[in-house]
Scaffold this motif. Structure first.
Motif, PDB file in Angstrom:
ATOM      1  N   ALA A 221      -8.693   6.000  -4.920  1.00 13.04           N
ATOM      2  CA  ALA A 221      -7.486   5.547  -4.214  1.00 13.04           C
ATOM      3  C   ALA A 221      -7.065   6.526  -3.120  1.00 13.04           C
ATOM      4  N   TYR A 222      -7.988   6.827  -2.245  1.00 10.26           N
ATOM      5  CA  TYR A 222      -7.721   7.650  -1.045  1.00 10.26           C
ATOM      6  C   TYR A 222      -7.151   9.019  -1.408  1.00 10.26           C
ATOM      7  N   GLU A 223      -7.713   9.587  -2.431  1.00  9.52           N
ATOM      8  CA  GLU A 223      -7.203  10.839  -2.969  1.00  9.52           C
ATOM      9  C   GLU A 223      -7.100  11.928  -1.905  1.00  9.52           C
ATOM     10  N   ILE A 224      -8.131  12.030  -1.061  1.00 13.14           N
ATOM     11  CA  ILE A 224      -8.167  13.181  -0.155  1.00 13.14           C
ATOM     12  C   ILE A 224      -7.474  12.904   1.172  1.00 13.14           C
ATOM     13  N   ILE A 225      -6.969  11.710   1.355  1.00 11.54           N
ATOM     14  CA  ILE A 225      -6.324  11.406   2.635  1.00 11.54           C
ATOM     15  C   ILE A 225      -4.842  11.777   2.541  1.00 11.54           C
ATOM     16  N   VAL A 226      -4.389  12.620   3.456  1.00  8.75           N
ATOM     17  CA  VAL A 226      -2.979  12.963   3.518  1.00  8.75           C
ATOM     18  C   VAL A 226      -2.334  12.229   4.679  1.00  8.75           C
ATOM     19  N   ASP A 227      -3.016  12.252   5.802  1.00  9.06           N
ATOM     20  CA  ASP A 227      -2.473  11.645   7.003  1.00  9.06           C
ATOM     21  C   ASP A 227      -3.081  10.251   7.177  1.00  9.06           C
ATOM     22  N   PHE A 228      -2.350   9.257   6.708  1.00 11.03           N
ATOM     23  CA  PHE A 228      -2.918   7.918   6.776  1.00 11.03           C
ATOM     24  C   PHE A 228      -2.958   7.372   8.194  1.00 11.03           C
ATOM     25  N   ASP A 229      -2.016   7.836   9.032  1.00  8.02           N
ATOM     26  CA  ASP A 229      -2.055   7.384  10.419  1.00  8.02           C
ATOM     27  C   ASP A 229      -3.391   7.756  11.036  1.00  8.02           C
ATOM     28  N   TRP A 230      -3.814   8.979  10.725  1.00  7.02           N
ATOM     29  CA  TRP A 230      -5.104   9.430  11.242  1.00  7.02           C
ATOM     30  C   TRP A 230      -6.241   8.575  10.685  1.00  7.02           C
ATOM     31  N   TYR A 231      -6.174   8.300   9.396  1.00  8.57           N
ATOM     32  CA  TYR A 231      -7.283   7.589   8.773  1.00  8.57           C
ATOM     33  C   TYR A 231      -7.390   6.157   9.285  1.00  8.57           C
ATOM     34  N   VAL A 232      -6.226   5.526   9.424  1.00  6.36           N
ATOM     35  CA  VAL A 232      -6.250   4.161   9.942  1.00  6.36           C
ATOM     36  C   VAL A 232      -6.810   4.151  11.364  1.00  6.36           C
ATOM     37  N   TYR A 233      -6.433   5.175  12.130  1.00  2.38           N
ATOM     38  CA  TYR A 233      -6.961   5.287  13.476  1.00  2.38           C
ATOM     39  C   TYR A 233      -8.485   5.437  13.426  1.00  2.38           C
ATOM     40  N   LEU A 234      -8.950   6.248  12.458  1.00  2.00           N
ATOM     41  CA  LEU A 234     -10.387   6.470  12.301  1.00  2.00           C
ATOM     42  C   LEU A 234     -11.105   5.155  11.980  1.00  2.00           C
ATOM     43  N   LEU A 235     -10.479   4.350  11.135  1.00  2.00           N
ATOM     44  CA  LEU A 235     -11.089   3.056  10.800  1.00  2.00           C
ATOM     45  C   LEU A 235     -11.239   2.199  12.049  1.00  2.00           C
ATOM     46  N   GLY A 236     -10.189   2.241  12.876  1.00  2.00           N
ATOM     47  CA  GLY A 236     -10.255   1.501  14.130  1.00  2.00           C
ATOM     48  C   GLY A 236     -11.381   2.015  15.016  1.00  2.00           C
ATOM     49  N   GLU A 237     -11.548   3.341  15.035  1.00  2.00           N
ATOM     50  CA  GLU A 237     -12.611   3.940  15.839  1.00  2.00           C
ATOM     51  C   GLU A 237     -13.989   3.493  15.357  1.00  2.00           C
ATOM     52  N   MET A 238     -14.131   3.409  14.041  1.00  2.00           N
ATOM     53  CA  MET A 238     -15.432   3.026  13.485  1.00  2.00           C
ATOM     54  C   MET A 238     -15.863   1.669  14.022  1.00  2.00           C
TER      55      MET A 238
ATOM     56  N   ARG B 133       1.858   1.197   7.322  1.00  2.00           N
ATOM     57  CA  ARG B 133       1.828  -0.146   7.902  1.00  2.00           C
ATOM     58  C   ARG B 133       2.077  -0.187   9.410  1.00  2.00           C
ATOM     59  N   PRO B 134       3.066   0.582   9.918  1.00  2.00           N
ATOM     60  CA  PRO B 134       3.266   0.524  11.367  1.00  2.00           C
ATOM     61  C   PRO B 134       1.993   0.894  12.141  1.00  2.00           C
ATOM     62  N   GLN B 135       1.345   1.959  11.676  1.00  2.00           N
ATOM     63  CA  GLN B 135       0.119   2.372  12.346  1.00  2.00           C
ATOM     64  C   GLN B 135      -0.972   1.313  12.182  1.00  2.00           C
ATOM     65  N   LEU B 136      -1.014   0.710  11.021  1.00  2.00           N
ATOM     66  CA  LEU B 136      -1.991  -0.360  10.776  1.00  2.00           C
ATOM     67  C   LEU B 136      -1.808  -1.479  11.781  1.00  2.00           C
TER      68      LEU B 136
ATOM     69  N   ARG C  32      -0.399  -1.288  14.699  1.00  2.00           N
ATOM     70  CA  ARG C  32      -0.809  -0.820  16.030  1.00  2.00           C
ATOM     71  C   ARG C  32      -2.325  -0.892  16.199  1.00  2.00           C
ATOM     72  N   VAL C  33      -3.027  -0.373  15.187  1.00  2.00           N
ATOM     73  CA  VAL C  33      -4.495  -0.357  15.282  1.00  2.00           C
ATOM     74  C   VAL C  33      -5.042  -1.784  15.298  1.00  2.00           C
ATOM     75  N   SER C  34      -4.472  -2.626  14.450  1.00  2.00           N
ATOM     76  CA  SER C  34      -4.934  -4.014  14.390  1.00  2.00           C
ATOM     77  C   SER C  34      -4.744  -4.698  15.732  1.00  2.00           C
ATOM     78  N   TRP C  35      -3.619  -4.430  16.324  1.00  2.00           N
ATOM     79  CA  TRP C  35      -3.323  -5.030  17.617  1.00  2.00           C
ATOM     80  C   TRP C  35      -4.382  -4.633  18.638  1.00  2.00           C
ATOM     81  N   ALA C  36      -4.715  -3.333  18.627  1.00  2.00           N
ATOM     82  CA  ALA C  36      -5.729  -2.857  19.561  1.00  2.00           C
ATOM     83  C   ALA C  36      -7.075  -3.522  19.283  1.00  2.00           C
ATOM     84  N   LEU C  37      -7.358  -3.740  18.019  1.00  2.00           N
ATOM     85  CA  LEU C  37      -8.632  -4.390  17.670  1.00  2.00           C
ATOM     86  C   LEU C  37      -8.649  -5.846  18.124  1.00  2.00           C
ATOM     87  N   LEU C  38      -7.489  -6.502  17.937  1.00  2.00           N
ATOM     88  CA  LEU C  38      -7.439  -7.935  18.250  1.00  2.00           C
ATOM     89  C   LEU C  38      -7.625  -8.195  19.731  1.00  2.00           C
ATOM     90  N   ILE C  39      -7.079  -7.289  20.556  1.00  3.60           N
ATOM     91  CA  ILE C  39      -7.172  -7.569  21.988  1.00  3.60           C
ATOM     92  C   ILE C  39      -8.442  -6.997  22.604  1.00  3.60           C
TER      93      ILE C  39
END
Lengths: 161, 869
Positions: free
Chosen positions: B400-417, B444-447, B449-456
């Motif tokens: 359950a995302y044990e090592i992730i502290v900064d989820f904004d960063w991680y969600v951004y990383l997922l978008g980058e992938m 969620r807010p960051q999610l 944002r990232v989703s929006w960038a992915l959609l467009i």
């Protein structure tokens, strides 16, 4: 244990196959195609092991021939490399600096030698000398029988004239 | 006369195998033509009455089958004929053909039993060898059963050439015919003391395979193996013995202590890399509690890693990844080598290095390592690139995302992938985007944002592998629309024409998300109208809702846009998309009239506001993650038959099942969605006073009346609704219950930003034990004798063959005596051997006396009998 042994040439021609685990004829062709595709494409400076369908395939190239053996996950790769080398040395001793052509024309002999080396997918004989001795003894047996046979058939052939 | 002469002619003019091979090399017909010609010839020749002609034909056929994949099963009977020849060269050809082509289904298998038996009894050891080789490959249950006596005799043969082959065959015989163990096991064990290295090698090989399959049964033989481990200097034998101990030590920890020292000594002494590696692997996999041994092994691994030989490098990395879970220091010590290996030219080496890197990841270095890996992913070939992505994804989501502290960063990383050109891991990224949405409120807010960038992003729509990611992005932007900066643009992105490139199931998600956005916009518009009209205050332009300030015009525009874009889809052939589009259009149809007419009027009374409020209710139900063990937590109520055949239900539910199937949005969505719907229904049913009976609920009531037998008893439901509630916790409630504690205890104090709450389900072992199992444990503790019975039953089950042997032997007491005397002998021989023995001997004699006590009071100890040490 060793599941199968393959000898494949640089051009992808199969020179010997020996199966210690049950594979249907169709599967065999598929396995050969799949593996020779993987192994022949590997560069010269890479390691000699390939992960394949949950097994490991250990291969080594000698001149234009690739010797491949498929083993279980927990088997020792280096040991299998030694077995391959062992086999090659015995072939070398038997044929006198073995080449691909020797194996092409004496395909069955390569088989018999392998049968003395491995049984049920395990190494049975680690002495090169012993294998050589056993093989030549069997050759002798065949030669003697052949001579007899040819002489008899000669007699019959004469008689039927 | 004439027939014999033709056969002789055949014989004289028959092409030999060599002719065939030569012909093959010179042929101009094309390979397949040549083969079919040769086959024709073979088919003719193989029918000959002359055995030489027949065997030569068979020989050629074997050649074609082995190297050119020709089917030779049709010649099975001819192979049997050839084998029955009295000549060695014919036999050899026949046996080779049989070995090569027979399998369990071969019908003529029955015919060879006698021939094989005859050859096993032959005075010619080479014939015996042929028969043994054949048996080792094709032995069936019947063959093994019928030939066990012969194999048993050969196990005692004076010729080592025959004996070692018989030992090799035993494995196959045991496997096919278990009762053979009773007969042959003792002789097999005796060979463990053989002074002949070939015999020893063969027998150890057999035990290695047996121990791999069933370590328990080989455990009593540990003293013999130990002796081999200490005495033998044959590397082939030692490697096998090490493998046996790796298996045994994992089920009997005390054995580990005993063998660690000899293994270390082999490691220090030998120069053979294969033996060193086997020692290393045994230590890291089975003796990982022994600090000294592990230290030595890691030192050896290090030697491997700095070698130039790619084989050793690969195996070194491989061994490191085995040791990593328990001794991470070993990996960290070699960090530079591992990072360097990431740019190795061998993909296997790279993969191992990657594996180790991810093993090293912790919350401090996760962003650094991920950054490095993403750079590698951009440069690598598609295969390795996806491996990297996969490893990053699985390492970061671990526990359950044990090592992730900064989820904004991680969600951004997922978008980058998603933007890495070779990325094919869409499904995992999809899963994580949704999973994080559900688990981590703060992300969620960051999610969004990232989703929006992915959609467009226009580039993503064309990539088949990324469609799942887009599906997740669409779902997120619909579900968490309240964080969206600009809902209009979201709707536009969701309904852009290029969405036609998507598969229908994902398109349906897009449309449904647009629906959610629309409902959200309408809802906030109505509520803002309400507040302005009720407060009647002029300065009601509250700054907070500025981004959500919907004007009448903008709402109307939005409705029109959606109607325009979805209009054509109501005609589409895909049911899923059509349904979704119709849903939205139907909704719009209900409200549009009123919105268009009533400018700035009181909305709270109108039909459209009621409908909107209802839809908002439907959508506002928050989805939580569902524990994999949630189902187990619910007890089965009395009177509920779960195993009864419910075939006739299909008839009744057939009509309902279909629409449910097509409703799937994504699997999590579907499950929670139905839960929330059910809940609404429940509410409506129990407190029917709140709202006029809905059509659906009346239907449900009717259904219940008709098929009452399939419902739970209503008594139970109504009076103690509290208890049923606790019996069946809803997913969300479960999540809330557990979400109290998930703050990471390892969080650093100087962190600028606290780690957000991650909803984590309690998947611990405790929850997995079903009430029944718990009861079992309880009773077992209470009743010692019962537990002993169970364990001995387990022993029988696990030990299988071994146990059979003991029970089959009536004088098992004598057996035990033999065993103990064997141990004594063994210890005596040990005594003679080395000085370090003194201490060990004391130790083992202690063990021995302990063992005797155990035998005396066998009722006390219930563990595996301790004959070992």
């Amino acid at each position: 244990m060793i599941h199968f042994v393959l000898l494949v040439s640089r051009q992808g021609k199969v020179r010997l196959t020996k199966w210690y685990s049950p594979y249907a004829q169709k599967e065999r062709s598929k396995v050969i195609r799949e593996l020779s595709g993987v192994i022949l494409n590997r560069g010269p400076k890479l390691c000699n092991f390939v992960e394949w369908r949950g097994y490991k395939v250990v291969y080594k190239r000698y001149a234009s021939l690739y010797f491949c053996m498929c083993i279980d996950q927990e088997d020792n790769e280096l040991e299998v490399l030694e077995i391959i080398h062992h086999y090659v040395e015995i072939l070398d001793r038997y044929f006198g600096s073995v080449c691909e052509l020797d194996l092409i024309f004496n395909f069955h002999k390569a088989y018999y030698i392998l049968d003395e080396l491995l049984i049920a997918g395990e190494l049975q004989e680690s002495s090169k000398k012993t294998v050589a001795r056993i093989i030549s003894a069997q050759d002798q047996l065949v030669e003697v029988a052949k001579e007899e046979a040819s002489s008899i058939s000669n007699i019959i052939a004469q008689a039927t004239k | 006369m004439s027939s014999s002469s033709t056969s002789i002619m055949d014989n004289l003019f028959q092409r030999s195998l060599e002719d065939l091979i030569k012909g093959f090399r010179l042929q101009l017909l094309g390979e397949s033509n040549f083969i079919s010609r040769a086959l024709e010839e073979i088919r003719r020749e193989i029918k000959s009455t002359d055995l030489s002609t027949k065997s030569t034909a068979l020989h050629k056929l074997s050649y074609l089958a082995a190297l050119h994949g020709v089917d030779m099963s049709w010649a099975a009977f001819h192979a049997v004929e050839v084998v029955s020849s009295s000549r060695f060269q014919h036999k050899r050809i026949g046996y080779q053909a049989i070995t090569q082509s027979f399998n369990d289904q071969t019908s003529v298998m029955l015919l060879i039993t006698n021939q094989v038996r005859k050859d096993l009894n032959s005075a010619n050891e080479y014939e015996v060898s042929l028969a043994l080789e054949c048996l080792s490959r094709i032995g069936t249950h019947d063959l093994a059963r019928d030939l066990t006596p012969e194999v048993f005799t050969l196990l005692g043969s004076g010729k080592s050439f025959v004996k070692k082959k018989a030992i090799g065959v035993v494995l196959r015989v045991f496997e096919k015919y278990h009762d053979a163990v009773n007969v042959c096991f003792k002789r097999l064990v005796e060979n463990l003391e053989s002074s002949n290295p070939q015999i020893l090698s063969a027998v150890v090989g057999v035990f290695c395979e047996l121990a791999t399959k069933d370590p328990q049964s080989c455990l009593p033989l540990a003293p013999e193996f130990y002796k081999v481990l200490v005495d033998s200097r044959n590397n082939w034998v030692l490697i096998k013995v090490l493998k046996i101990f790796a298996k045994l030590a994992s089920i009997e920890p005390r054995l580990g202590k005993k063998v660690a020292e000899p293994i270390c000594e082999h490691m220090r002494r030998t120069v053979a890399k294969s033996l060193v590696f086997e020692c290393v692997r045994t230590v890291v996999s089975s003796l990982s509690d022994n600090e000294a041994a592990v230290k030595l092994a890691v030192a050896k691994i290090r030697e491997f890693l700095v070698e130039d030989d790619p084989n050793l490098k690969y195996l070194g990395l491989n061994a490191l990844s085995i040791v990593a879970p328990k001794h991470l220091w070993a990996v960290l010590e070699n960090k530079e080598v591992i990072v360097k290996a990431m740019s190795d030219e061998d993909p296997n080496v790279k993969l191992e290095a990657l594996h180790l890197l991810m093993e090293m990841v912790n919350e401090d270095n996760v962003s650094e390592i991920s950054r490095i890996l993403m750079n590698y992913a951009l440069k690598s070939d598609p295969l390795f690139c996806n491996e990297i992505i996969f490893f990053v994804l699985s390492a970061c989501s671990r526990n359950a995302y044990e090592i992730i502290v900064d989820f904004d960063w991680y969600v951004y990383l997922l978008g980058e992938m998603a933007r890495i050109p070779h990325c094919q891991r869409g499904e995992e990224i999809e899963h994580q985007l949704i999973d994080i949405g559900m688990r981590v409120r703060d992300a969620r807010p960051q999610l969004v944002r990232v989703s929006w960038a992915l959609l467009i992003d226009p580039a993503l729509l064309g990539n088949l592998f990324l469609h799942p990611i887009l599906s997740a992005a669409a779902w997120v932007s619909g579900e968490y629309v309240e964080f969206s900066k600009n809902p209009y643009e979201t709707v536009e992105a969701l309904l852009q024409p290029r969405t036609g490139l998507l598969p229908p199931s994902i398109r349906a998600v897009y449309i449904h998300s647009a629906f959610k956005v629309l409902v959200f916009c309408l809802g906030s518009y109505f509520s803002s109208q309400e507040t302005t009209s009720s407060s009647l205050a002029q300065e009601s332009s509250s700054g907070s809702s500025s981004m959500n300030a919907f004007t009448h015009g903008s709402i109307l525009n939005l409705v029109n846009v959606i109607e325009r874009d979805l209009g054509p889809l109501s005609e589409t052939h895909d049911v899923e998309v059509q349904e979704r589009a119709k849903n939205v259009l139907g909704f719009i149809g209900m409200i549009k009239q009123e919105i268009a007419e009533k400018l700035n009027l009181q909305y709270n009374e109108t039909e459209s506001s009621r409908v909107t409020a209802f839809m908002e209710d439907v959508f506002s139900e928050e989805f939580g993650p569902v524990s994999a063990t949630a189902q187990e937590k619910a007890c089965v109520p009395d009177g509920l038959e779960l195993k009864e055949n419910l075939g006739d239900l299909e008839e009744i539910c057939g009509e309902f099942l279909k629409p449910v199937e097509s409703e799937s949005v994504s699997y999590t969505d579907k499950i929670s969605f139905s839960v929330s719907k059910l809940r609404i229904r429940d509410q409506q049913e129990t407190s029917s006073s709140s709202s006029p009976p809905h059509e659906a609920s009346s239907l449900l009531a009717e259904h219940r009346k008709r098929h009452g037998m399939y419902y739970l008893t209503s008594q139970k439901e109504d009076p103690d609704s509290n208890s049923t509630h606790s019996d069946y916790p809803l997913a969300n409630e479960l999540a809330n219950e557990i979400s109290q504690d998930p703050f990471n205890p390892k969080r650093k104090p100087n962190q600028s930003k606290p780690r957000p709450v991650v909803v984590k389900l309690d998947d611990g072992d405790e929850s997995r034990i079903t009430p029944q199992a718990k009861k079992n444990i309880q009773t077992a503790k209470d009743d010692e004798s019962l537990s002993r019975a169970i364990q001995s039953a387990l022993l029988v089950k696990n030990k299988g063959k071994e146990k059979d042997r003991y029970e089959g032997n009536p004088n098992s007491g004598q057996q035990e005596k033999e065993e103990s005397s064997r141990i004594e002998n063994h210890q005596n021989s040990e005594n003679k051997k080395k000085k370090k023995k003194k201490k060990k001997n004391g130790e083992s004699s202690k063990h021995k006396s302990q063992r005797r006590n155990e035998v005396a009071s066998a009722s006390e100890q219930v563990l595996i009998p301790d004959f070992l040490l």
